[in-house]
Motif scaffolding. Structure first.
Motif, PDB file in Angstrom:
ATOM      1  N   ASP A 109      15.986  -7.461  -4.107  1.00 32.35           N
ATOM      2  CA  ASP A 109      16.382  -7.288  -2.709  1.00 32.35           C
ATOM      3  C   ASP A 109      15.409  -6.426  -1.906  1.00 32.35           C
ATOM      4  O   ASP A 109      15.680  -6.119  -0.744  1.00 32.35           O
ATOM      5  N   ARG A 110      14.321  -6.029  -2.515  1.00 37.38           N
ATOM      6  CA  ARG A 110      13.404  -5.137  -1.797  1.00 37.38           C
ATOM      7  C   ARG A 110      11.998  -5.724  -1.720  1.00 37.38           C
ATOM      8  O   ARG A 110      11.592  -6.566  -2.525  1.00 37.38           O
ATOM      9  N   GLN A 111      11.288  -5.235  -0.734  1.00 36.73           N
ATOM     10  CA  GLN A 111       9.889  -5.597  -0.522  1.00 36.73           C
ATOM     11  C   GLN A 111       9.164  -4.312  -0.139  1.00 36.73           C
ATOM     12  O   GLN A 111       9.663  -3.557   0.703  1.00 36.73           O
ATOM     13  N   VAL A 112       8.019  -4.055  -0.740  1.00 39.32           N
ATOM     14  CA  VAL A 112       7.349  -2.770  -0.550  1.00 39.32           C
ATOM     15  C   VAL A 112       5.932  -2.992  -0.023  1.00 39.32           C
ATOM     16  O   VAL A 112       5.198  -3.846  -0.533  1.00 39.32           O
ATOM     17  N   TYR A 113       5.578  -2.208   0.992  1.00 39.03           N
ATOM     18  CA  TYR A 113       4.224  -2.246   1.548  1.00 39.03           C
ATOM     19  C   TYR A 113       3.598  -0.857   1.451  1.00 39.03           C
ATOM     20  O   TYR A 113       4.221   0.140   1.840  1.00 39.03           O
ATOM     21  N   LEU A 114       2.391  -0.809   0.936  1.00 31.63           N
ATOM     22  CA  LEU A 114       1.606   0.419   0.933  1.00 31.63           C
ATOM     23  C   LEU A 114       0.690   0.380   2.147  1.00 31.63           C
ATOM     24  O   LEU A 114      -0.112  -0.549   2.299  1.00 31.63           O
ATOM     25  N   VAL A 115       0.826   1.380   3.019  1.00 29.92           N
ATOM     26  CA  VAL A 115       0.037   1.433   4.249  1.00 29.92           C
ATOM     27  C   VAL A 115      -1.184   2.312   3.997  1.00 29.92           C
ATOM     28  O   VAL A 115      -1.066   3.485   3.654  1.00 29.92           O
ATOM     29  N   LEU A 116      -2.361   1.728   4.175  1.00 28.64           N
ATOM     30  CA  LEU A 116      -3.626   2.433   3.948  1.00 28.64           C
ATOM     31  C   LEU A 116      -4.445   2.448   5.230  1.00 28.64           C
ATOM     32  O   LEU A 116      -4.532   1.437   5.938  1.00 28.64           O
ATOM     33  N   SER A 117      -5.048   3.587   5.518  1.00 20.48           N
ATOM     34  CA  SER A 117      -5.916   3.708   6.690  1.00 20.48           C
ATOM     35  C   SER A 117      -7.355   3.396   6.292  1.00 20.48           C
ATOM     36  O   SER A 117      -7.885   3.982   5.339  1.00 20.48           O
ATOM     37  N   THR A 118      -7.988   2.484   7.012  1.00 16.65           N
ATOM     38  CA  THR A 118      -9.375   2.149   6.710  1.00 16.65           C
ATOM     39  C   THR A 118     -10.322   3.293   7.066  1.00 16.65           C
ATOM     40  O   THR A 118     -11.491   3.258   6.698  1.00 16.65           O
ATOM     41  N   GLY A 119      -9.795   4.290   7.779  1.00 21.78           N
ATOM     42  CA  GLY A 119     -10.617   5.452   8.097  1.00 21.78           C
ATOM     43  C   GLY A 119     -10.716   6.441   6.951  1.00 21.78           C
ATOM     44  O   GLY A 119     -11.521   7.381   7.005  1.00 21.78           O
ATOM     45  N   ALA A 120      -9.930   6.247   5.886  1.00 21.33           N
ATOM     46  CA  ALA A 120      -9.964   7.156   4.736  1.00 21.33           C
ATOM     47  C   ALA A 120     -11.175   6.854   3.864  1.00 21.33           C
ATOM     48  O   ALA A 120     -11.750   5.764   3.916  1.00 21.33           O
ATOM     49  N   LYS A 121     -11.551   7.825   3.047  1.00 21.77           N
ATOM     50  CA  LYS A 121     -12.664   7.627   2.117  1.00 21.77           C
ATOM     51  C   LYS A 121     -12.272   6.583   1.071  1.00 21.77           C
ATOM     52  O   LYS A 121     -11.121   6.530   0.629  1.00 21.77           O
ATOM     53  N   TYR A 122     -13.253   5.803   0.655  1.00 24.00           N
ATOM     54  CA  TYR A 122     -12.981   4.729  -0.297  1.00 24.00           C
ATOM     55  C   TYR A 122     -12.430   5.268  -1.611  1.00 24.00           C
ATOM     56  O   TYR A 122     -11.493   4.703  -2.182  1.00 24.00           O
ATOM     57  N   ASN A 123     -12.973   6.376  -2.090  1.00 16.23           N
ATOM     58  CA  ASN A 123     -12.473   6.967  -3.342  1.00 16.23           C
ATOM     59  C   ASN A 123     -11.012   7.391  -3.211  1.00 16.23           C
ATOM     60  O   ASN A 123     -10.220   7.247  -4.153  1.00 16.23           O
ATOM     61  N   ASP A 124     -10.648   7.913  -2.030  1.00 13.63           N
ATOM     62  CA  ASP A 124      -9.253   8.304  -1.805  1.00 13.63           C
ATOM     63  C   ASP A 124      -8.340   7.080  -1.776  1.00 13.63           C
ATOM     64  O   ASP A 124      -7.220   7.111  -2.301  1.00 13.63           O
ATOM     65  N   LEU A 125      -8.828   6.000  -1.156  1.00 13.81           N
ATOM     66  CA  LEU A 125      -8.029   4.768  -1.107  1.00 13.81           C
ATOM     67  C   LEU A 125      -7.744   4.255  -2.516  1.00 13.81           C
ATOM     68  O   LEU A 125      -6.618   3.833  -2.823  1.00 13.81           O
ATOM     69  N   GLN A 126      -8.754   4.307  -3.382  1.00 11.46           N
ATOM     70  CA  GLN A 126      -8.571   3.860  -4.761  1.00 11.46           C
ATOM     71  C   GLN A 126      -7.529   4.716  -5.486  1.00 11.46           C
ATOM     72  O   GLN A 126      -6.655   4.200  -6.191  1.00 11.46           O
TER      73      GLN A 126
END
Length: 428
Positions: free
Chosen positions: A340-357
């Motif tokens: 019954d659930r759907q999950v989205y992870l919101v990521l900012s493209t302005g963040a450092k690539y290593n942090d996004l990983q």
């Protein structure tokens, strides 16, 4: 809900125009400066654009006429304000205007921008031909030549040329932010399906298709059938990535375009501004907002929320390095069954690539998710989008590029990423 934009010399004038047209109950949703483009910037001053909205259930036209009449009577002896142009709500643009890495490309230039990308793709052959002459592989002691990607002998000029094309296209991907390992993998897969003497247009077409297939299709929010259970859509992410604004954009589209029966839920009680912001959007959309202070409180609200098609849940911004905070997010999500659930992870493209990983890695330990990339107007991020997708194996579903609600959001289009990665001029 009625949403309009107003353009004037000053912020106060624009707000006044909004109130005159929509009435005193209008809510200002966004304020931004509009810079003239091209030669006009030398002759036309910067103006202010105000986006305002009002609940469509109100008879705002009657209120507006009364207020306008009163304003006109008050200003009979005053100097009239210069006329301004009302900007009507634009059609939601696709991602092709968001990957340019510049602040908000004008909507009337979207078609030209796409043509430009396609034109660049068609001209790559000449650019590659030129660079092939400058980057011929050195011959070994036996007179044979090798390339870095395939690491194999080249025995005729056509093979040499084709191999050099592949080398340069691989370098192009890397120069646009694709990790070297991922770029090499793409080229190796493409090489398996091509002859050793493939032309540059064949290679480009294969790489283009390969990137699109790698990215896959976006996993969007669909309105469930009336007989189905309520769908709970969670939005996760660090503080400041734009979760609340993204929820408002998606809620607007579900309500206005899909006529969905929706409710908003916020567990972000750590920021008062977040609750107030979401409350404003809920009032404009005429949808309920439920504030929950604990996972148990969400569970206790399920019976009440079961009357809605979709519940969009705003979670508190959490540091991916704080295990206790991440545990709280897990407990909140687990109040709803997986089906019954759907999950989205919101990521900012302005963040450092290593942090996004690192962020994606931490949240992947909680649950499966799809990805929403925000703030595409602040950076050129096509390479990072491909990289994160390859690392997480999670679909990219939506992209956003500004604060305007509901315009600045679109479904993710993998073709735009492929065009961006291959469309720029090859570097000398």
């Amino acid at each position: 809900m009625i949403i309009k934009k107003f353009l004037a010399k000053t912020e106060q004038e624009a707000i006044e125009l909004a109130k005159n047209d929509l009435g005193s109950g209008a809510v200002v949703m966004n304020i931004k400066k509009v810079q003239p483009r091209g030669f006009a910037k030398w002759f036309v001053k910067t103006k202010v654009e105000v986006t305002a909205a009002i609940d469509g259930n109100e008879n705002y036209m009657e209120v507006s006429r009364t207020e306008k009449k009163e304003k006109e009577e008050e200003k009979q002896t005053a100097t009239p304000v210069n006329s301004v142009q009302e900007i009507r709500r634009p059609v939601v643009p696709p991602m092709k205007e968001t990957l340019e890495g510049t602040p908000r490309v004008a909507k009337e230039k979207v078609a030209d921008e796409t043509d430009s990308l396609l034109d660049k793709l068609s001209k790559l052959e000449n650019l590659l031909e030129k660079q092939v002459q400058e980057k011929k592989p050195a011959a070994d002691a036996d007179g044979f030549k090798k390339t870095k990607i395939m690491d194999r002998d080249i025995r005729n000029p056509e093979e040499e040329k084709s191999s050099a094309y592949k080398e340069l296209i691989c370098e192009q991907l890397i120069s646009n932010g694709v990790e070297e390992e991922i770029a090499g993998s793409i080229m190796e897969e493409v090489d398996k399906g091509l002859s050793r003497t493939a032309s540059v247009d064949q290679i480009l077409a294969s790489v283009y298709q390969k990137i699109i297939l790698m990215m896959g299709q976006p996993y969007l929010i669909d309105v469930p059938k009336k007989s189905s259970k309520t769908k709970y859509v969670f939005f996760l992410g660090s503080t400041g990535v734009g979760k609340t604004t993204t929820i408002a954009k998606i809620a607007s589209k579900l309500k206005l375009e899909d006529n969905a029966n929706i409710a908003l839920v916020t567990a972000d009680t750590y920021r008062i501004a977040a609750v107030e912001q979401l409350k404003t959007y809920a009032n404009i959309l005429s949808v309920p907002l439920r504030i929950v202070y604990s996972p148990e409180e969400l569970k206790g609200s399920l019976e009440e929320l079961s009357q809605y098609d979709i519940c969009l849940v705003d979670t508190a911004g959490r540091s991916h390095k704080n295990k206790e905070q991440i545990r709280e997010i897990r407990e909140l999500i687990e109040q709803i069954p997986i089906a019954d659930r759907q999950v989205y992870l919101v990521l900012s493209t302005g963040a450092k690539y290593n942090d996004l990983q690192e962020i994606a890695k931490v949240y992947s330990s909680l649950t499966d998710f799809s990805i929403i990339f925000t703030k595409l107007d602040e950076t050129s991020s096509a390479g990072e989008i491909l990289n994160i997708h390859c690392k997480t194996k999670c679909p990219v579903s939506y992209v956003t590029w500004g604060q305007n609600v509901p315009e600045d959001i679109g479904e993710f289009n993998p073709q735009d990423v492929a065009k961006k990665l291959l469309g720029d001029s090859m570097r000398n």
